[in-house]
Design an enzyme around this catalytic site. Structure first.
Site, PDB file in Angstrom:
ATOM      1  N   CYS A 153       0.801  -1.225   0.000  1.00  0.00           N
ATOM      2  CA  CYS A 153       0.000   0.000   0.000  1.00  0.00           C
ATOM      3  C   CYS A 153       0.832   1.271   0.000  1.00  0.00           C
ATOM      4  CB  CYS A 153      -0.944   0.000   1.203  1.00  0.00           C
ATOM      5  SG  CYS A 153      -2.211  -1.289   1.153  1.00  0.00           S
ATOM      6  N   GLN A 154       2.084   1.192   0.439  1.00  0.00           N
ATOM      7  CA  GLN A 154       2.913   2.394   0.517  1.00  0.00           C
ATOM      8  C   GLN A 154       3.714   2.646  -0.760  1.00  0.00           C
ATOM      9  OE1 GLN A 154       5.385   1.404   3.884  1.00  0.00           O
ATOM     10  NE2 GLN A 154       6.773   0.171   2.655  1.00  0.00           N
TER      11      GLN A 154
END
Length: 360
Positions: A153-154
């Site tokens: 997600c990052q």
């Protein structure tokens, strides 16, 4: 510290077809449930995911009988090869749509792009969607390519760090960053509450940025001030993303909220102090909505109320967790709604790790 890097354009894109969360639950439970009790818990898990609807490349239509909405998932779980074939067929068009919007908004001629940074953790093929971007957007054949893979997600924030480094190394650089995820290709079969939670959250989308040198002015979306990373000790089991025979499998431990509560605030406050800021000085928060419990844990750890993360909650409700592009959807919505600056963008990834960016 150099402060002349700006985000000059943001673009987002979604697959054309959409499904409500209640409809997605009706379709998906046939692949996981064997008893009425399991069906009841399954429906509860989908309701509690904080998602109201999602877009997906496996959908054939947004309307009509549910049994005709998709044909990708059936009696046997698709193999990883099947899923990667669909990824290859679908990723390029979504990437091009988001990138074209970002370039148009920035007023940037594609031939001016010197660096292309691509981000994805939900599929692999080569030549990849970076080549599709070069050909369909008519970028220079000599554009420098960098791929950020499997960062979860990052990933878009990792990509932004790389883009900033390119621009600060040579102010003539113009970077196109594009994150694409097709998470709905990794629906997991069988009764496993953790996997069902992942099935209930993940969705498809693409986001893009144009990053270049220049002082902050009315045409710039954001000035990129700083980036930061942290890897939390003894948390490798908390979040993972692994390739299996039937797609990629997400592990999201119930320990994640406790880890966030125990470790996030001291690190975040220390980083902000380096830039003369405290938590109360942040105008807007762009926190990746990995799920409602992650947002709640962030709110508890920082002492912020839900209103501070309202845009994150709304993006999760509207689009689900699209993994890496999600943070770009949040930034896009924040600036369109006139969110106050400075902005802290933050996301969690496998490790457990934290990636953050300070924007002004």
């Amino acid at each position: 510290m150099s402060t002349n890097t700006r985000i000059a354009g943001i673009g987002t894109a979604l697959p054309p077809h959409r499904i409500l969360q209640s409809e997605a639950a009706t379709i998906a439970k046939q692949f996981s449930c064997e008893t009425p009790a399991q069906e009841r818990l399954f429906e509860t898990l989908y309701r509690r995911a904080g998602v109201e609807g999602r877009n997906s490349v496996v959908l054939r239509t947004s309307e009509g009988p549910l049994e005709g909405r998709q044909e990708f998932y059936g009696g046997d779980a698709p193999t990883t090869r099947d899923r990667m074939k669909r990824y290859e067929e679908s990723a390029g068009a979504l990437a091009v749509a988001a990138s074209r919007t970002a370039l148009d908004e920035a007023g940037t001629d594609p031939e001016r792009v010197t660096h292309l940074v691509t981000v994805s953790c939900s599929g692999f093929y080569a030549p990849g969607f970076d080549v599709a971007l070069i050909k369909r957007l008519e970028l220079s054949r000599s554009v420098a390519r960098t791929h950020v893979g499997f960062m979860g997600c990052q990933g878009a924030l990792n990509g932004l760090r790389a883009a900033r480094a390119f621009v600060e190394a040579d102010p003539r650089s113009v970077v196109l960053l594009c994150a694409v995820e097709l998470c709905s290709l990794h629906l997991q079969y069988g009764w496993d509450a953790d996997l069902i939670v992942a099935n209930a959250l993940f969705a498809d989308g693409a986001g893009a940025l144009v990053v270049e040198s220049g002082a902050a002015d009315s045409t710039a979306c954001y000035r990129v001030v700083a980036s930061a990373s942290a890897l939390i000790d003894d948390s490798e089991d908390a979040m993972s993303w692994r390739v299996g025979d039937h797609g990629f499998t997400m592990t999201l431990s119930s320990r994640v909220p406790d880890i966030i509560n125990g470790h996030l605030r001291p690190w975040l406050e220390s980083w902000l102090r380096l830039h003369g800021l405290g938590l109360d000085d942040v105008g807007s928060w762009a926190v990746h909505p990995g799920g409602p419990r992650i947002l709640s844990a962030f709110e508890e750890a920082t002492g912020l109320d839900r209103a501070a993360l309202e845009v994150s909650h709304r993006v999760l409700a509207d689009h689900g967790n699209m993994s890496s592009p999600t943070i770009l959807f949040i930034l896009d919505r924040l600036r369109r709604e006139g969110g106050a600056k400075p902005v802290v963008a933050l996301a969690f990834g496998p490790g457990l790790s934290v990636e953050a960016a300070l924007l002004d």
